[in-house]
Motif scaffolding. Structure first.
Motif, PDB file in Angstrom:
ATOM      1  N   ASP A  14      -2.632   6.868   7.291  1.00 43.90           N
ATOM      2  CA  ASP A  14      -1.681   6.818   8.397  1.00 43.90           C
ATOM      3  C   ASP A  14      -0.946   8.151   8.503  1.00 43.90           C
ATOM      4  O   ASP A  14      -1.247   9.101   7.794  1.00 43.90           O
ATOM      5  N   ALA A  15       0.040   8.225   9.369  1.00 44.72           N
ATOM      6  CA  ALA A  15       0.753   9.473   9.628  1.00 44.72           C
ATOM      7  C   ALA A  15       1.443  10.020   8.380  1.00 44.72           C
ATOM      8  O   ALA A  15       1.596  11.223   8.224  1.00 44.72           O
ATOM      9  N   GLY A  16       1.851   9.162   7.462  1.00 48.79           N
ATOM     10  CA  GLY A  16       2.540   9.600   6.251  1.00 48.79           C
ATOM     11  C   GLY A  16       1.587  10.002   5.141  1.00 48.79           C
ATOM     12  O   GLY A  16       2.004  10.307   4.034  1.00 48.79           O
ATOM     13  N   GLY A  17       0.286   9.989   5.389  1.00 50.77           N
ATOM     14  CA  GLY A  17      -0.683  10.359   4.370  1.00 50.77           C
ATOM     15  C   GLY A  17      -0.994   9.229   3.409  1.00 50.77           C
ATOM     16  O   GLY A  17      -1.596   9.421   2.368  1.00 50.77           O
ATOM     17  N   GLN A  18      -0.580   8.014   3.739  1.00 58.61           N
ATOM     18  CA  GLN A  18      -0.794   6.846   2.885  1.00 58.61           C
ATOM     19  C   GLN A  18      -2.010   6.072   3.360  1.00 58.61           C
ATOM     20  O   GLN A  18      -2.369   6.114   4.530  1.00 58.61           O
ATOM     21  N   ALA A  19      -2.612   5.332   2.454  1.00 58.27           N
ATOM     22  CA  ALA A  19      -3.724   4.455   2.814  1.00 58.27           C
ATOM     23  C   ALA A  19      -3.181   3.295   3.643  1.00 58.27           C
ATOM     24  O   ALA A  19      -2.012   2.926   3.503  1.00 58.27           O
ATOM     25  N   PRO A  20      -3.985   2.714   4.520  1.00 55.24           N
ATOM     26  CA  PRO A  20      -3.494   1.581   5.305  1.00 55.24           C
ATOM     27  C   PRO A  20      -3.146   0.401   4.416  1.00 55.24           C
ATOM     28  O   PRO A  20      -3.555   0.326   3.264  1.00 55.24           O
ATOM     29  N   GLU A  21      -2.374  -0.561   4.973  1.00 62.92           N
ATOM     30  CA  GLU A  21      -1.892  -1.699   4.194  1.00 62.92           C
ATOM     31  C   GLU A  21      -3.016  -2.478   3.525  1.00 62.92           C
ATOM     32  O   GLU A  21      -2.855  -3.014   2.451  1.00 62.92           O
ATOM     33  N   SER A  22      -4.168  -2.574   4.180  1.00 63.58           N
ATOM     34  CA  SER A  22      -5.262  -3.343   3.603  1.00 63.58           C
ATOM     35  C   SER A  22      -5.814  -2.679   2.346  1.00 63.58           C
ATOM     36  O   SER A  22      -6.467  -3.316   1.548  1.00 63.58           O
ATOM     37  N   GLN A  23      -5.526  -1.391   2.148  1.00 65.48           N
ATOM     38  CA  GLN A  23      -6.025  -0.665   0.996  1.00 65.48           C
ATOM     39  C   GLN A  23      -5.013  -0.606  -0.153  1.00 65.48           C
ATOM     40  O   GLN A  23      -5.340  -0.152  -1.227  1.00 65.48           O
ATOM     41  N   LYS A  24      -3.778  -1.025   0.079  1.00 60.27           N
ATOM     42  CA  LYS A  24      -2.745  -0.948  -0.949  1.00 60.27           C
ATOM     43  C   LYS A  24      -2.921  -2.073  -1.966  1.00 60.27           C
ATOM     44  O   LYS A  24      -3.344  -3.167  -1.625  1.00 60.27           O
ATOM     45  N   ALA A  25      -2.566  -1.783  -3.201  1.00 62.30           N
ATOM     46  CA  ALA A  25      -2.701  -2.771  -4.272  1.00 62.30           C
ATOM     47  C   ALA A  25      -1.637  -3.856  -4.119  1.00 62.30           C
ATOM     48  O   ALA A  25      -0.500  -3.582  -3.754  1.00 62.30           O
ATOM     49  N   PRO A  26      -1.988  -5.095  -4.413  1.00 64.19           N
ATOM     50  CA  PRO A  26      -0.999  -6.174  -4.325  1.00 64.19           C
ATOM     51  C   PRO A  26      -0.033  -6.119  -5.508  1.00 64.19           C
ATOM     52  O   PRO A  26      -0.365  -5.628  -6.579  1.00 64.19           O
ATOM     53  N   TYR A 123       2.881 -17.945  -9.228  1.00 60.98           N
ATOM     54  CA  TYR A 123       2.853 -16.494  -9.058  1.00 60.98           C
ATOM     55  C   TYR A 123       2.904 -16.164  -7.579  1.00 60.98           C
ATOM     56  O   TYR A 123       2.476 -16.954  -6.734  1.00 60.98           O
ATOM     57  N   ALA A 124       3.504 -15.025  -7.263  1.00 62.51           N
ATOM     58  CA  ALA A 124       3.640 -14.587  -5.878  1.00 62.51           C
ATOM     59  C   ALA A 124       2.840 -13.308  -5.691  1.00 62.51           C
ATOM     60  O   ALA A 124       2.861 -12.420  -6.544  1.00 62.51           O
ATOM     61  N   ILE A 125       2.141 -13.231  -4.569  1.00 68.51           N
ATOM     62  CA  ILE A 125       1.368 -12.038  -4.230  1.00 68.51           C
ATOM     63  C   ILE A 125       2.001 -11.412  -2.996  1.00 68.51           C
ATOM     64  O   ILE A 125       2.118 -12.050  -1.952  1.00 68.51           O
ATOM     65  N   THR A 126       2.431 -10.159  -3.133  1.00 68.65           N
ATOM     66  CA  THR A 126       2.977  -9.411  -2.001  1.00 68.65           C
ATOM     67  C   THR A 126       2.259  -8.076  -1.923  1.00 68.65           C
ATOM     68  O   THR A 126       1.714  -7.590  -2.919  1.00 68.65           O
ATOM     69  N   PHE A 127       2.266  -7.509  -0.743  1.00 72.67           N
ATOM     70  CA  PHE A 127       1.665  -6.195  -0.561  1.00 72.67           C
ATOM     71  C   PHE A 127       2.773  -5.190  -0.284  1.00 72.67           C
ATOM     72  O   PHE A 127       3.684  -5.461   0.495  1.00 72.67           O
ATOM     73  N   GLU A 128       2.678  -4.047  -0.923  1.00 72.46           N
ATOM     74  CA  GLU A 128       3.684  -3.005  -0.811  1.00 72.46           C
ATOM     75  C   GLU A 128       3.854  -2.595   0.646  1.00 72.46           C
ATOM     76  O   GLU A 128       2.883  -2.316   1.345  1.00 72.46           O
ATOM     77  N   GLY A 129       5.070  -2.592   1.107  1.00 68.01           N
ATOM     78  CA  GLY A 129       5.368  -2.167   2.472  1.00 68.01           C
ATOM     79  C   GLY A 129       5.098  -3.220   3.527  1.00 68.01           C
ATOM     80  O   GLY A 129       5.289  -2.974   4.706  1.00 68.01           O
ATOM     81  N   SER A 130       4.677  -4.400   3.133  1.00 70.86           N
ATOM     82  CA  SER A 130       4.363  -5.457   4.094  1.00 70.86           C
ATOM     83  C   SER A 130       5.621  -6.253   4.410  1.00 70.86           C
ATOM     84  O   SER A 130       6.450  -6.498   3.542  1.00 70.86           O
ATOM     85  N   SER A 131       5.754  -6.662   5.659  1.00 70.24           N
ATOM     86  CA  SER A 131       6.917  -7.460   6.047  1.00 70.24           C
ATOM     87  C   SER A 131       6.623  -8.954   5.974  1.00 70.24           C
ATOM     88  O   SER A 131       7.494  -9.768   6.257  1.00 70.24           O
ATOM     89  N   GLU A 132       5.398  -9.320   5.609  1.00 73.69           N
ATOM     90  CA  GLU A 132       5.023 -10.726   5.509  1.00 73.69           C
ATOM     91  C   GLU A 132       5.660 -11.367   4.282  1.00 73.69           C
ATOM     92  O   GLU A 132       5.946 -10.694   3.293  1.00 73.69           O
ATOM     93  N   LYS A 133       5.834 -12.692   4.349  1.00 67.03           N
ATOM     94  CA  LYS A 133       6.366 -13.432   3.200  1.00 67.03           C
ATOM     95  C   LYS A 133       5.320 -13.418   2.088  1.00 67.03           C
ATOM     96  O   LYS A 133       4.124 -13.420   2.359  1.00 67.03           O
ATOM     97  N   PRO A 134       5.768 -13.431   0.836  1.00 63.18           N
ATOM     98  CA  PRO A 134       4.789 -13.463  -0.261  1.00 63.18           C
ATOM     99  C   PRO A 134       4.026 -14.782  -0.293  1.00 63.18           C
ATOM    100  O   PRO A 134       4.545 -15.823   0.093  1.00 63.18           O
ATOM    101  N   VAL A 135       2.796 -14.711  -0.748  1.00 63.45           N
ATOM    102  CA  VAL A 135       1.968 -15.901  -0.910  1.00 63.45           C
ATOM    103  C   VAL A 135       2.247 -16.445  -2.314  1.00 63.45           C
ATOM    104  O   VAL A 135       2.062 -15.732  -3.297  1.00 63.45           O
ATOM    105  N   ILE A 136       2.722 -17.690  -2.406  1.00 56.39           N
ATOM    106  CA  ILE A 136       3.065 -18.283  -3.697  1.00 56.39           C
ATOM    107  C   ILE A 136       2.007 -19.327  -4.040  1.00 56.39           C
ATOM    108  O   ILE A 136       1.719 -20.205  -3.236  1.00 56.39           O
ATOM    109  N   LYS A 137       1.450 -19.190  -5.247  1.00 57.89           N
ATOM    110  CA  LYS A 137       0.414 -20.116  -5.703  1.00 57.89           C
ATOM    111  C   LYS A 137       0.816 -20.704  -7.051  1.00 57.89           C
ATOM    112  O   LYS A 137       1.441 -20.047  -7.861  1.00 57.89           O
ATOM    113  N   LYS A 138       0.393 -21.940  -7.270  1.00 55.14           N
ATOM    114  CA  LYS A 138       0.719 -22.654  -8.496  1.00 55.14           C
ATOM    115  C   LYS A 138      -0.222 -22.242  -9.617  1.00 55.14           C
ATOM    116  O   LYS A 138      -1.398 -21.982  -9.388  1.00 55.14           O
TER     117      LYS A 138
END
Length: 155
Positions: A14-26, A123-138
């Motif tokens: 993207d413009a900031g030189g970062q990989a797109p959200e789909s490429q970021k580690a959870p 456990y909760a899975i979130t993506f760095e820089g994402s505005s979505e709610k974390p996915v919580i799994k049992k």
């Protein structure tokens, strides 16, 4: 004979030189939820009454607040905590321990070591820089094993 050059995969940035959200580690966070025996203690706390899932640090803080609020520290030995019926049920009810073997006093370290075993794990899975709610799994986070093997026949 021309030399072989491996194909390079091009990752768009993207413009900031970062990989797109789909490429970021959870980001994976271990969470805990109180079981039926632990819920009364968590509901008595300000933090516990508003949240359903806690980190282990937050769960320990709720227990410490309950001990201080109910003044359960032993007057003779401040390292010991007097187990009131609510705390005793939270830590020992449902375990296969004879009622005569359940202690009346416990150290704070013993209480904190029993705590993770008395809570339901999530456990909760979130993506760095994402505005979505974390996915919580049992359950516990599944281990991932990456194995690199050398195939036979290479010279």
């Amino acid at each position: 004979v021309p030399r072989y050059v491996p194909h390079e995969e091009h990752v768009e940035k993207d413009a900031g030189g970062q990989a797109p959200e789909s490429q970021k580690a959870p980001i994976i966070t271990e969470l805990y939820s109180p079981t039926a025996h632990m819920k009364p203690i968590f509901q008595a706390s300000e933090l516990g009454s508003s949240a359903q899932h806690f980190t282990l640090k937050e769960a320990r803080q709720v227990i410490k607040e309950y001990i201080e609020k109910e003044q359960l520290r032993d007057a003779k030995d401040p390292a010991l905590v007097v187990l009131d019926p609510l705390l005793c049920d939270a830590l020992y009810k449902g375990d296969k321990i004879a009622s005569s073997d359940i202690p009346t006093h416990c150290t704070i370290e013993e209480i904190m070591s029993r705590l993770p075993h008395r809570l339901q794990q999530f456990y909760a899975i979130t993506f760095e820089g994402s505005s979505e709610k974390p996915v919580i799994k049992k359950g516990q986070v599944k281990n991932i094993q990456i194995v690199s093997e050398t195939r036979g026949g290479r010279k």
